[in-house]
Design an enzyme around this catalytic site. Structure first.
Site, PDB file in Angstrom:
ATOM      1  N   LYS A 267       0.828  -1.209   0.000  1.00 22.02           N
ATOM      2  CA  LYS A 267       0.000   0.000   0.000  1.00 22.02           C
ATOM      3  C   LYS A 267       0.863   1.261   0.000  1.00 22.02           C
ATOM      4  CE  LYS A 267      -2.974   0.760   3.528  1.00 22.02           C
ATOM      5  NZ  LYS A 267      -2.961   2.095   4.184  1.00 22.02           N
ATOM      6  N   SER A 268       1.898   1.281   0.825  1.00 21.91           N
ATOM      7  CA  SER A 268       2.749   2.476   0.919  1.00 21.91           C
ATOM      8  C   SER A 268       3.383   2.783  -0.430  1.00 21.91           C
ATOM      9  CB  SER A 268       3.859   2.256   1.952  1.00 21.91           C
ATOM     10  OG  SER A 268       3.318   2.140   3.238  1.00 21.91           O
TER      11      SER A 268
ATOM     12  N   ARG B  71       2.689   5.985  -3.215  1.00 22.42           N
ATOM     13  CA  ARG B  71       3.830   6.790  -3.683  1.00 22.42           C
ATOM     14  C   ARG B  71       3.987   6.698  -5.201  1.00 22.42           C
ATOM     15  NH1 ARG B  71       4.397   5.551   1.562  1.00 22.42           N
ATOM     16  NH2 ARG B  71       5.765   6.743   2.937  1.00 22.42           N
TER      17      ARG B  71
ATOM     18  N   GLY C 185      -4.911   8.018   5.468  1.00 24.80           N
ATOM     19  CA  GLY C 185      -3.982   8.965   6.095  1.00 24.80           C
ATOM     20  C   GLY C 185      -2.733   9.156   5.250  1.00 24.80           C
TER      21      GLY C 185
ATOM     22  N   SER D 270       7.171   8.978  12.443  1.00 29.09           N
ATOM     23  CA  SER D 270       6.137   8.870  11.418  1.00 29.09           C
ATOM     24  C   SER D 270       6.717   9.042  10.019  1.00 29.09           C
ATOM     25  CB  SER D 270       5.040   9.920  11.658  1.00 29.09           C
ATOM     26  OG  SER D 270       4.242  10.035  10.500  1.00 29.09           O
TER      27      SER D 270
ATOM     28  N   GLN E 223       4.917   9.163   7.434  1.00 27.25           N
ATOM     29  CA  GLN E 223       4.027  10.077   6.715  1.00 27.25           C
ATOM     30  C   GLN E 223       4.494  11.515   6.886  1.00 27.25           C
ATOM     31  OE1 GLN E 223       0.039   9.266   8.043  1.00 27.25           O
ATOM     32  NE2 GLN E 223      -0.010   7.249   7.081  1.00 27.25           N
TER      33      GLN E 223
ATOM     34  N   ASP F  57       1.527  -1.076  11.946  1.00 29.35           N
ATOM     35  CA  ASP F  57       0.198  -1.479  11.482  1.00 29.35           C
ATOM     36  C   ASP F  57      -0.144  -2.918  11.854  1.00 29.35           C
ATOM     37  OD1 ASP F  57      -0.175   1.008  10.339  1.00 29.35           O
ATOM     38  OD2 ASP F  57       0.588   0.403   8.387  1.00 29.35           O
TER      39      ASP F  57
ATOM     40  N   LYS G 181      -4.529   6.040  14.693  1.00 26.09           N
ATOM     41  CA  LYS G 181      -4.666   5.364  13.400  1.00 26.09           C
ATOM     42  C   LYS G 181      -6.110   5.489  12.886  1.00 26.09           C
ATOM     43  CE  LYS G 181      -0.424   4.252  12.900  1.00 26.09           C
ATOM     44  NZ  LYS G 181       0.344   4.917  11.854  1.00 26.09           N
TER      45      LYS G 181
ATOM     46  N   ARG H 130      -7.937  -2.866   9.548  1.00 29.91           N
ATOM     47  CA  ARG H 130      -7.064  -3.853  10.215  1.00 29.91           C
ATOM     48  C   ARG H 130      -7.760  -4.489  11.420  1.00 29.91           C
ATOM     49  NH1 ARG H 130      -2.641  -3.413   6.945  1.00 29.91           N
ATOM     50  NH2 ARG H 130      -2.158  -1.295   6.328  1.00 29.91           N
TER      51      ARG H 130
HETATM   52  C1  S3P Z   1       2.709   4.784   6.244  1.00 32.54           C
HETATM   53  C2  S3P Z   1       3.217   5.150   7.464  1.00 32.54           C
HETATM   54  C3  S3P Z   1       2.622   4.714   8.748  1.00 32.54           C
HETATM   55  C4  S3P Z   1       1.639   3.555   8.563  1.00 32.54           C
HETATM   56  C5  S3P Z   1       0.731   3.767   7.394  1.00 32.54           C
HETATM   57  C6  S3P Z   1       1.547   3.885   6.110  1.00 32.54           C
HETATM   58  C7  S3P Z   1       3.383   5.264   5.013  1.00 32.54           C
HETATM   59  O1  S3P Z   1       1.926   5.811   9.316  1.00 32.54           O
HETATM   60  O2  S3P Z   1       0.868   3.391   9.731  1.00 32.54           O
HETATM   61  O3  S3P Z   1      -0.174   2.701   7.250  1.00 32.54           O
HETATM   62  O4  S3P Z   1       3.108   4.721   3.931  1.00 32.54           O
HETATM   63  O5  S3P Z   1       4.206   6.186   5.117  1.00 32.54           O
HETATM   64  P1  S3P Z   1       2.666   6.872  10.303  1.00 32.54           P
HETATM   65  O6  S3P Z   1       3.662   7.590   9.506  1.00 32.54           O
HETATM   66  O7  S3P Z   1       1.559   7.759  10.786  1.00 32.54           O
HETATM   67  O8  S3P Z   1       3.238   6.052  11.409  1.00 32.54           O
END
Ligand code: S3P
Length: 447
Positions: A30-31, A35, A102, A173, A175, A325, A352, A401
Site C-alpha cells: 500500500k505504501s 507513492r 492517512g 512517522s 508520513q 500497522d 490510526k 485492520r
Molecule cells: C505509512 C506510514 C505509517 C503507517 C501507514 C503507512 C506510510 O503511518 O501506519 O499505514 O506509507 O508512510 P505513520 O507515519 O503515521 O506512522
C-alpha cells in the site's frame, strides 16, 4: 481512471478452520502504491506501474493525482500508466477526497504544497477525525498556508512559495517525514529531516529512483535526510512488491490453526517493515524466508509459515515503527500464545484509522481473551492453541485492520467470531476474502 468495483460489506463471521494450506501472491504494498501515483503525478514523463494495490485508499491517491493534472490510465489488473505534470500541479476544481487514507492525504499535502498549487483536502469520517497538524505544522514552517478544521480535515491549502527547513518530527512517522520531503522538492534551499527513530524509507528510495538527489545519513537508530530544492522527478517504472502488513493476516492465521503450512510469495523485505516477523520468531514461530527478486528498489522474500507453539514475550517499544500497522493481528497471535505478551510504546496506535489500542483490546475481550489496556501499552494473556473461546463480535470503527484481525481470530478459535462490518477491508486488501478462501478458511456474511 476506472471506478472502484463493489466489494463485500456488512457483518461477517469466520468459522474455526481445520487447517490452512497453499500459496498466495502477496497483495501489492500500500505504501509503495500510494507513492507510485503521487511521484508519478509529480514526474516529468510516463510512469509505468505494475502490481499496484487496487484498493480504495490507493485509487483515491490516483484520482487526486488526476485531479491535479496528471493523466492516470488503467491498463489491466495492477497495471497503470501515469503521465506526470513535471512538478506543475494545477489547482483542482473540486476538493480532493482521500476517503480513509492517512498516507494519501498527508503525503499529497506535502506534494501539493511543494508545487505551489492550492487545494482542499477532505476524507471520510475516520480520516476527518485524525490529526493533521503533525503535517500542516512543518509544512507551515516552510511557508505553506493551511487552514484546517481544528487541526483536522477538511483542510484548505492556499499555494505559494516554500523555503527549506530543518525538522525533527516529534513522533516517529514516515508520513510526516515524507510530507516534508515531498514539499522540499519545490522549496528553495536544503531541507533536513532528522528522525531519532527509523521509519519506513520508501519515499527516499523511490525519490532516488525518480532521479532526485538526496542524502541519507544513518547514525545508530537515527537517520538524517537532506534534500535540496527545487528538483523535478523523472518518470521511472515501478514494480510494486508485496505488502508485509497485509501478509501479516495470513501469517498469523497459519500460526494459530493446527496443521497449517502456507507460503506468501513476493513480500517486501525491508528492515523498516519486518518487526512482526522478528517478533513472531522470538515467540517461537516457524517462519522460513527464501529470497525473491528485487522490486522497486526493495528486496522481496517468499515467506513459509507453519503452525507453531507460541510463547508470550515483551516486544521492545523501539520496534514499534517497524510494525506499527501489525499490532492488532499480533494481539491475535498473542491470544494463542502461552504466557503474557507485553507490548509497550503503542501511543501512535490511538491515532490510526481508529483508536487501535482500545479496538484491539475490545476485540480480544469480546472473544474471551484477558487483556490489560494501558495508556500506551497492551498486555495479552495467551490461552494457548485451542484455548481461545471466540464467539465475539469485533466493532471495527471504520478500521480495516481491526476488521481483518477480528476475522483471523475466528479461524483459530473454538467458535466462530464476527465483525460488524467488512466494508473497510477494501481500503487496503480487497483480495483478503479470496485469499482466506484459497488457504482453506471460511468467511460467511451474516444476514
Ligand atoms: C505509512 C506510514 C505509517 C503507517 C501507514 C503507512 C506510510 O503511518 O501506519 O499505514 O506509507 O508512510 P505513520 O507515519 O503515521 O506512522
Amino acid at each position: 481512471m476506472t471506478p472502484i468495483s463493489s466489494r463485500p460489506a456488512g457483518a461477517m463471521r469466520a468459522k474455526p478452520a481445520t487447517t490452512l494450506s497453499g500459496t498466495i501472491k502477496a497483495p501489492g504494498d500500500k505504501s509503495i502504491s500510494h507513492r507510485a501515483f503521487i511521484l508519478g503525478g509529480l514526474a516529468n514523463g510516463v510512469t509505468e506501474i505494475t502490481g499496484l494495490l487496487e484498493s480504495d485508499d490507493v485509487i483515491n491517491s490516483g484520482r487526486a493525482a488526476a485531479a491535479l493534472g496528471a493523466t492516470v490510465m488503467h491498463l489491466g489488473p495492477g497495471r497503470w500508466q501515469v503521465t506526470g505534470t513535471g512538478g506543475r500541479f494545477q489547482t483542482p476544481a473540486e476538493a480532493l477526497d482521500f476517503g480513509n487514507a492517512g498516507t494519501g492525504v498527508r503525503l499529497m499535502m506535502g506534494a501539493v504544497a511543494g508545487t505551489g498549487a492550492s487545494a482542499e483536502f477532505i476524507g471520510d469520517e475516520s480520516l476527518s477525525s485524525r490529526p493533521m497538524r503533525r503535517v500542516t505544522d512543518p509544512l507551515g514552517e516552510m511557508g505553506a498556508r493551511f487552514s484546517t478544521t481544528d487541526g483536522r480535515l477538511p483542510a484548505q491549502l492556499d499555494g505559494g512559495p516554500l523555503k527549506a527547513i530543518r525538522y525533527t518530527p516529534p513522533i516517529a512517522s514516515a508520513q510526516v517525514k515524507s510530507a516534508v520531503l515531498l514539499a522540499a522538492l519545490g522549496a528553495s534551499g536544503t531541507t533536513i529531516v532528522h528522525e531519532p527513530q527509523i521509519t519506513r524509507d520508501h519515499t527516499e528510495t523511490m525519490l532516488r529512483a525518480f532521479g532526485v538527489a538526496l542524502d541519507v545519513v544513518r547514525d545508530g537508530a537515527a537517520t538524517t535526510v537532506s534534500l535540496t530544492g527545487p528538483q523535478t522527478l523523472t518518470a521511472c517504472p515501478v514494480d510494486v512488491p508485496g505488502d508485509p502488513s497485509s501478509s501479516a493476516f495470513a501469517i498469523v492465521a497459519a500460526l494459530i490453526v493446527p496443521g497449517s503450512d502456507i507460503t506468501l510469495e513476493g513480500v517486501m523485505d525491508n528492515p523498516a517493515r519486518t518487526g512482526l516477523i522478528d517478533t513472531l520468531r522470538e515467540m517461537g514461530a516457524d517462519i522460513t524466508l527464501t529470497s525473491g527478486p528485487d522490486m522497486a528498489g526493495e528486496k522481496t522474500t517468499h515467506i513459509r509459515v507453519r503452525h507453531s507453539r507460541l510463547s508470550g514475550i515483551t516486544v521492545p517499544a523501539e520496534r514499534a515503527p517497524s510494525m506499527i500497522d501489525e499490532y492488532p493481528v499480533l494481539c491475535v497471535a498473542a491470544a494463542f500464545a502461552h504466557g503474557v505478551t507485553h507490548m509497550p510504546g503503542l501511543e501512535e496506535l490511538r491515532a490510526k484509522e481508529s483508536d487501535r489500542l482500545a479496538g484491539s483490546a475490545a476485540l480480544l475481550r469480546a472473544n474471551g481473551v484477558p487483556v490489560e489496556e494501558g495508556e500506551d501499552s497492551l498486555a495479552v494473556t495467551g490461552l494457548g492453541i485451542g484455548g481461545v473461546p471466540g464467539g465475539g463480535t469485533t466493532l471495527t470503527h471504520h478500521d480495516h485492520r481491526l476488521a481483518m484481525s477480528g476475522l483471523v481470530i475466528g479461524l483459530g478459535a473454538q467458535t466462530p467470531s464476527s465483525v460488524d462490518d467488512v466494508a473497510m477491508i477494501a481500503t487496503s486488501y480487497p483480495d483478503f476474502f479470496t485469499h482466506v478462501e484459497t488457504l482453506g478458511g471460511t468467511l460467511e456474511p451474516i444476514a
